[in-house]
Design an enzyme around this catalytic site. Structure first.
Site, short mmCIF file in Angstrom:
data_model
loop_
_atom_site.label_atom_id
_atom_site.label_comp_id
_atom_site.label_asym_id
_atom_site.label_seq_id
_atom_site.Cartn_x
_atom_site.Cartn_y
_atom_site.Cartn_z
N HIS A 1 10.16 -9.44 -35.86
CA HIS A 1 9.48 -8.39 -36.61
C HIS A 1 10.50 -7.32 -36.98
O HIS A 1 11.16 -6.74 -36.12
CB HIS A 1 8.35 -7.78 -35.78
CG HIS A 1 7.65 -6.65 -36.46
ND1 HIS A 1 6.93 -6.82 -37.63
CD2 HIS A 1 7.54 -5.34 -36.16
CE1 HIS A 1 6.42 -5.66 -38.01
NE2 HIS A 1 6.78 -4.74 -37.13
N ASP B 1 9.18 -7.26 -42.89
CA ASP B 1 8.12 -7.60 -41.95
C ASP B 1 8.50 -8.75 -41.02
O ASP B 1 8.55 -8.58 -39.81
CB ASP B 1 6.81 -7.91 -42.66
CG ASP B 1 5.65 -8.02 -41.68
OD1 ASP B 1 5.52 -7.11 -40.83
OD2 ASP B 1 4.89 -9.00 -41.75
N ARG C 1 23.81 11.06 -28.12
CA ARG C 1 24.26 12.07 -29.10
C ARG C 1 25.71 11.86 -29.52
O ARG C 1 26.10 12.27 -30.61
CB ARG C 1 24.09 13.47 -28.50
CG ARG C 1 22.65 13.83 -28.21
CD ARG C 1 22.51 15.26 -27.75
NE ARG C 1 22.87 16.19 -28.81
CZ ARG C 1 22.87 17.51 -28.67
NH1 ARG C 1 22.54 18.05 -27.50
NH2 ARG C 1 23.21 18.29 -29.67
N LYS D 1 9.67 1.50 -41.25
CA LYS D 1 10.76 0.57 -41.56
C LYS D 1 10.77 0.20 -43.05
O LYS D 1 11.82 0.24 -43.70
CB LYS D 1 10.63 -0.70 -40.71
CG LYS D 1 10.74 -0.47 -39.22
CD LYS D 1 10.69 -1.77 -38.44
CE LYS D 1 9.35 -2.47 -38.56
NZ LYS D 1 8.24 -1.69 -37.96
#
Length: 314
Positions: A141, A180, A246, A162
């Site tokens: 997916h 998808d 980060r 997405k």
């Protein structure tokens, strides 16, 4: 038959082959292995181990040797080469097909194909095609994009954005491979290849809009059939108490089949332009593969600054 390719598909999907005989048997005969056999020992009469399930490839060596045999011996050998699981014979360089081969092949319903290419190139092209078609496949997916030549698999929970991000990336000049559902197969020990299922090819689903045809709206340059998967970018909804990397030194990997793919997790938050961030992440990943790591450069600069300050205090 599962995990098999018909000889008709082999002919249609590889441009270097043409049917010499047995057109009516193309759907009947199936290829189940990527291995190709050049029947050298078999021509001498050695059949203790004959891989009859493989494509039997005849080049200059095999045809020349066969031509030196008597007609009767050649007929016997060709009969034995026609196993019940033999998918087809392939003759390279447009060499003359022995009459005994055609007779035996016709009798056992085995097609004969020819190619103008040299034997080694025919073998390489067939192996490359079959390794892709017969490899185990997994459906994932996500959205697969070509970003600056890198195959970027965008994953995340349903509704995280997405497909909308993919649309932004397409408008920025990048190419869609699959939306998808992404069909993934392992090409070799280090390479995964992704493509769209046929029913979803070139299509993108946008909530509130519906399904759009990317090729029709944006042109042929906005889509691509398949690509190697270089990096996974995982989109996560931003949470106040959740810690995200980060500095870029928390390297993640995801195992798909036997291949480890680098993974980057990016928090999704209102106001963040995800297309630009993913684009930057892809460029940064490419820079790392070329030997430049911005995180390590920052750490070197930081250490140098600390050393300099320490010397000044002394």
């Amino acid at each position: 038959m599962e995990n098999a390719v018909s000889v008709r598909e082999l002919v249609l999907e590889t441009s270097n082959l043409e049917v010499y005989s047995g057109m009516q048997y193309l759907d009947e005969r199936m290829v189940t292995t990527e291995d190709i056999s050049r029947p050298g020992l078999e021509l001498t009469g050695y059949f203790d181990y004959y891989p009859e399930e493989r494509i039997q490839l005849f080049g200059m060596t095999e045809i020349s040797y066969g031509n030196k045999m008597s007609k009767e011996d050649r007929k016997k050998i060709m009969e034995r080469l026609c196993g019940k699981d033999t998918p087809c014979f392939v003759v390279s360089r447009y060499l003359v097909v022995p009459a005994e081969m055609k007779e035996a092949a016709d009798e056992h319903h085995i097609p004969i194909l020819r190619s103008k290419l040299p034997t080694t190139r025919v073998s390489a092209k067939l192996t490359d095609y079959l390794s892709g078609r017969l490899a185990p496949k997994k459906s994932l997916h996500g959205v697969l994009m070509d970003i600056y030549g890198l195959g970027v698999l965008i994953t995340g929970d349903s509704g995280v954005g997405k497909s909308e991000t993919a649309l932004d990336l397409i408008k920025r000049g990048h190419r869609l491979i699959a939306d998808d559902r992404v069909e993934v197969h392992q090409q070799d020990e280090q390479t995964l290849v992704g493509e769209a299922p046929k029913i979803l090819r070139h299509l993108l689903e946008i909530r509130g809009v519906g399904i759009i045809d990317v090729m029709n709206l944006f042109g042929a340059g906005a889509v691509r059939a398949k690509t190697d998967i270089s990096v996974i970018i995982h989109l996560e909804n931003w949470e106040k108490d959740k810690q995200f990397d980060r500095l870029g030194n928390g390297e993640q990997k995801e195992l798909i089949f036997d291949v480890e793919i680098p993974k980057i997790s990016i928090p999704v938050k209102v106001g963040r332009n995800m297309a630009i961030i993913i684009e930057a992440a892809a460029m940064n990943y490419r820079a790392k593969t070329m030997g430049y790591d911005a995180t390590k450069a920052f750490e070197r600069n930081l250490n140098a600054l600390i050393d300099e300050n320490s010397k000044q205090k002394k």
